[in-house]
Design a protein around this motif. Structure first.
Motif, PDB file in Angstrom:
ATOM      1  N   MET A 196    -116.266 -69.389  16.446  1.00  0.00           N
ATOM      2  CA  MET A 196    -115.854 -70.741  16.830  1.00  0.00           C
ATOM      3  C   MET A 196    -116.298 -71.731  15.760  1.00  0.00           C
ATOM      4  N   SER A 197    -115.374 -72.546  15.281  1.00  0.00           N
ATOM      5  CA  SER A 197    -115.714 -73.531  14.255  1.00  0.00           C
ATOM      6  C   SER A 197    -116.462 -74.695  14.876  1.00  0.00           C
ATOM      7  N   THR A 198    -117.348 -75.295  14.105  1.00  0.00           N
ATOM      8  CA  THR A 198    -118.122 -76.444  14.580  1.00  0.00           C
ATOM      9  C   THR A 198    -117.216 -77.661  14.677  1.00  0.00           C
ATOM     10  N   PRO A 199    -117.211 -78.364  15.809  1.00  0.00           N
ATOM     11  CA  PRO A 199    -116.353 -79.543  15.929  1.00  0.00           C
ATOM     12  C   PRO A 199    -116.797 -80.648  14.983  1.00  0.00           C
ATOM     13  N   LYS A 200    -115.841 -81.476  14.585  1.00  0.00           N
ATOM     14  CA  LYS A 200    -116.155 -82.619  13.731  1.00  0.00           C
ATOM     15  C   LYS A 200    -116.110 -83.931  14.511  1.00  0.00           C
ATOM     16  N   ASN A 201    -115.239 -83.996  15.523  1.00  0.00           N
ATOM     17  CA  ASN A 201    -115.086 -85.219  16.320  1.00  0.00           C
ATOM     18  C   ASN A 201    -115.275 -84.891  17.795  1.00  0.00           C
ATOM     19  N   ASP A 219    -116.639 -74.088  34.631  1.00  0.00           N
ATOM     20  CA  ASP A 219    -117.350 -72.817  34.746  1.00  0.00           C
ATOM     21  C   ASP A 219    -118.848 -73.068  34.660  1.00  0.00           C
ATOM     22  N   ALA A 220    -119.627 -72.002  34.530  1.00  0.00           N
ATOM     23  CA  ALA A 220    -121.083 -72.135  34.516  1.00  0.00           C
ATOM     24  C   ALA A 220    -121.583 -72.962  33.342  1.00  0.00           C
ATOM     25  N   SER A 221    -120.805 -73.018  32.252  1.00  0.00           N
ATOM     26  CA  SER A 221    -121.208 -73.786  31.071  1.00  0.00           C
ATOM     27  C   SER A 221    -120.641 -75.202  31.083  1.00  0.00           C
ATOM     28  N   ALA A 257    -126.242 -86.005  36.655  1.00  0.00           N
ATOM     29  CA  ALA A 257    -125.800 -86.785  35.495  1.00  0.00           C
ATOM     30  C   ALA A 257    -126.837 -86.763  34.384  1.00  0.00           C
ATOM     31  N   LEU A 258    -128.094 -86.651  34.755  1.00  0.00           N
ATOM     32  CA  LEU A 258    -129.175 -86.623  33.770  1.00  0.00           C
ATOM     33  C   LEU A 258    -129.239 -85.295  33.030  1.00  0.00           C
ATOM     34  N   ASN A 259    -129.052 -84.205  33.746  1.00  0.00           N
ATOM     35  CA  ASN A 259    -129.358 -82.889  33.181  1.00  0.00           C
ATOM     36  C   ASN A 259    -128.161 -82.073  32.709  1.00  0.00           C
ATOM     37  N   GLN A 260    -127.001 -82.249  33.323  1.00  0.00           N
ATOM     38  CA  GLN A 260    -125.851 -81.452  32.882  1.00  0.00           C
ATOM     39  C   GLN A 260    -125.436 -81.696  31.432  1.00  0.00           C
ATOM     40  N   PRO A 261    -125.554 -82.927  30.911  1.00  0.00           N
ATOM     41  CA  PRO A 261    -125.087 -83.162  29.545  1.00  0.00           C
ATOM     42  C   PRO A 261    -125.691 -82.250  28.482  1.00  0.00           C
ATOM     43  N   ALA A 262    -126.940 -81.857  28.631  1.00  0.00           N
ATOM     44  CA  ALA A 262    -127.548 -80.991  27.615  1.00  0.00           C
ATOM     45  C   ALA A 262    -126.823 -79.653  27.538  1.00  0.00           C
ATOM     46  N   THR A 263    -126.421 -79.121  28.701  1.00  0.00           N
ATOM     47  CA  THR A 263    -125.683 -77.857  28.716  1.00  0.00           C
ATOM     48  C   THR A 263    -124.289 -78.035  28.129  1.00  0.00           C
ATOM     49  N   ALA A 264    -123.599 -79.102  28.547  1.00  0.00           N
ATOM     50  CA  ALA A 264    -122.243 -79.345  28.043  1.00  0.00           C
ATOM     51  C   ALA A 264    -122.250 -79.541  26.530  1.00  0.00           C
ATOM     52  N   ALA A 265    -123.241 -80.286  26.032  1.00  0.00           N
ATOM     53  CA  ALA A 265    -123.332 -80.519  24.585  1.00  0.00           C
ATOM     54  C   ALA A 265    -123.537 -79.208  23.833  1.00  0.00           C
ATOM     55  N   ALA A 266    -124.446 -78.377  24.339  1.00  0.00           N
ATOM     56  CA  ALA A 266    -124.703 -77.093  23.680  1.00  0.00           C
ATOM     57  C   ALA A 266    -123.462 -76.207  23.701  1.00  0.00           C
ATOM     58  N   GLU A 308    -122.693 -72.823  21.692  1.00  0.00           N
ATOM     59  CA  GLU A 308    -123.777 -72.007  22.232  1.00  0.00           C
ATOM     60  C   GLU A 308    -123.354 -71.345  23.542  1.00  0.00           C
ATOM     61  N   ASP A 309    -123.916 -70.190  23.806  1.00  0.00           N
ATOM     62  CA  ASP A 309    -123.652 -69.467  25.055  1.00  0.00           C
ATOM     63  C   ASP A 309    -124.705 -69.901  26.068  1.00  0.00           C
ATOM     64  N   VAL A 310    -124.390 -70.896  26.881  1.00  0.00           N
ATOM     65  CA  VAL A 310    -125.356 -71.487  27.806  1.00  0.00           C
ATOM     66  C   VAL A 310    -124.737 -71.611  29.191  1.00  0.00           C
ATOM     67  N   GLN A 311    -125.602 -71.760  30.187  1.00  0.00           N
ATOM     68  CA  GLN A 311    -125.179 -72.015  31.554  1.00  0.00           C
ATOM     69  C   GLN A 311    -126.067 -73.097  32.161  1.00  0.00           C
ATOM     70  N   TYR A 312    -125.464 -73.877  33.057  1.00  0.00           N
ATOM     71  CA  TYR A 312    -126.245 -74.891  33.776  1.00  0.00           C
ATOM     72  C   TYR A 312    -126.769 -74.260  35.051  1.00  0.00           C
ATOM     73  N   THR A 313    -128.101 -74.113  35.145  1.00  0.00           N
ATOM     74  CA  THR A 313    -128.710 -73.397  36.266  1.00  0.00           C
ATOM     75  C   THR A 313    -129.591 -74.275  37.147  1.00  0.00           C
ATOM     76  N   ASN A 314    -129.744 -75.562  36.807  1.00  0.00           N
ATOM     77  CA  ASN A 314    -130.607 -76.428  37.608  1.00  0.00           C
ATOM     78  C   ASN A 314    -130.136 -76.484  39.062  1.00  0.00           C
ATOM     79  N   LEU A 315    -131.063 -76.486  39.976  1.00  0.00           N
ATOM     80  CA  LEU A 315    -130.728 -76.667  41.376  1.00  0.00           C
ATOM     81  C   LEU A 315    -130.439 -78.143  41.644  1.00  0.00           C
ATOM     82  N   PRO A 316    -129.549 -78.440  42.581  1.00  0.00           N
ATOM     83  CA  PRO A 316    -129.299 -79.841  42.943  1.00  0.00           C
ATOM     84  C   PRO A 316    -130.593 -80.527  43.388  1.00  0.00           C
ATOM     85  N   TYR A 317    -130.705 -81.804  43.040  1.00  0.00           N
ATOM     86  CA  TYR A 317    -131.915 -82.573  43.373  1.00  0.00           C
ATOM     87  C   TYR A 317    -131.524 -84.034  43.580  1.00  0.00           C
TER      88      TYR A 317
END
Length: 408
Positions: A1-6, A264-266, A300-309, A314-323
């Protein structure tokens, strides 16, 4: 996967700002454009019904990042403009000023819109909904010792507004259709705690009522009429009947939508180059094992780090429990996990009458699905592993304060 520019981010709230921050923390050096419909810097919304509404905090306290952060981190912040179209095929976003943004990756953080109550009188000048800082300012201006406020809806927003209004001496009536406020979320046992909290603080809590219309005089609300003909006199009215995910852009772009944008999970949508975070993300949660859409600050605070990665390959998943958390009168609480509120057995560790306890929602297999600590602190980190692991517990030990959570 190529690195995005924009990378373009649509949504000027907490989720949008945290996505931009996460991208720079990941050392992404390409172009980031954040599209914010409001003229303000991106800000957090919980204070609007809590400390800011109560006059105990300034708007600056709610701002996610100061203006110079965007300049220093080379993030183009477009304020006061809305995205009107996402052309997924051509990787372009059109704004309401007719400008067009190209993107390699797109993050949707469009949040929610208020559910409007379709009854006569709801468009009166002094009928308020709470979503923006201007809304919070307008509602706070209605408070006072000689004022009467009617609140339609006994959910989190309605009860937090009631708490702030009573703190300013306002006479408050809360109108709720269910037999208890928060019943659908918490179930009878814990919902009763919130009902008692409000009535003990002189809130006129009226449950199992149906609102017929808002009585107006000269274009202004003067009260709320119930289906049985009762009129609740009021100088002002606040409506808090929930929100709906703002999915119009996503739907028009051809993304899969069902109670939010399906991700999906990411946090990737049905389009591999588009991600969704925050209120709109109907997330295939890898820990809970089912889809969930959460309209709370922590998401809203925590999901962005996963989406950005994920956007950066990156092969990541958002696993935080709702809070989520709430503060009302002298009650503060935190809730972690996810339960229906009505289909599980509720176990209490502590004292309900003193409002110092931890409530657990447990399924038929004796697995903890959610926990709420009320006026007791440092609990979520201890119970999160129990929820995430799906560990079967002994209910007798669960309610025993002498048994450590690690020994359950």
């Amino acid at each position: 996967m190529s690195t995005p520019k924009n990378i373009v981010i649509i949504g000027g709230g907490l989720a949008g700002a945290k996505t931009a921050e996460a991208l720079r923390e990941k050392e992404f050096t390409g172009s980031i454009t954040l599209v914010a419909a409001e003229d303000h810097l991106p800000y957090e919304r919980p204070p609007l019904s809590k400390e800011y509404l109560a006059g105990k905090g300034s708007f600056d306290d709610a701002v996610v990042k100061p203006a110079d952060w965007y300049e220093e981190n080379n993030v183009t912040l477009k304020q006061g403009v809305r995205a009107t179209k996402v052309d997924a095929a051509n990787h372009q976003v059109t704004l309401d000023d007719d400008s067009v943004l190209d993107y390699d990756k797109l993050v949707l953080a469009t949040g929610s819109t208020m559910r409007k109550l379709p009854i006569p009188g709801a468009d009166a000048d002094n009928v308020y909904y709470l979503r923006t800082v201007e809304d919070s300012d307008a509602i706070r201006a209605t408070f006072g010792d000689d004022k009467k406020l009617a609140i339609i809806g006994g959910g989190w927003i309605g009860l937090e507004v009631a708490s702030a209004a009573r703190g300013a001496g306002t006479a408050v009536t809360v109108l709720e259709g269910a037999k208890l406020p928060l019943l659908r979320i918490l179930g009878d046992t814990v919902a009763q705690v919130f009902a008692d909290l409000h009535t003990s603080n002189d809130v006129d809590l009226r449950t199992e009522v149906k609102v017929q219309d808002i009585v107006t005089e000269g274009g202004r609300a003067a009260g709320v009429r119930l289906e049985d003909g009762t009129i609740i006199e009021a100088d002002n009215v606040v409506i808090g009947v929930g929100v709906a995910p703002a999915v119009d852009l996503a739907e028009a772009a051809g993304l899969e939508v069902d109670n939010g944008v399906l991700v999906d999970a990411s946090l990737r949508t049905s389009d591999p180059d588009i991600f969704a975070v925050g209120d709109i993300a109907n997330h295939d949660h890898p820990v809970l094992g089912h889809r969930i859409r959460v309209e709370h600050w922590a998401t809203a605070l925590n999901q962005p780090a996963t989406a950005a990665a994920a956007a950066l390959g990156e092969d990541v998943q958002y696993t935080n429990l709702p809070y989520f958390f709430t503060d009302q009168f002298d009650l503060g609480c935190e809730y972690v996990g996810h339960a229906t509120g009505s289909e599980e057995q509720v176990y209490i560790r502590g004292d309900l009458e003193k409002r110092e306890f931890v409530a657990f929602w447990v399924n038929d297999d004796n697995q903890i699905l959610a926990a709420m600590n009320v006026n007791i602190w440092d609990v979520p980190d201890e119970v999160k592993p129990l929820i995430a692991e799906g560990k079967k517990i002994d209910p007798d030990k669960l309610v025993d304060p002498n048994v450590a959570y690690s020994d359950l």
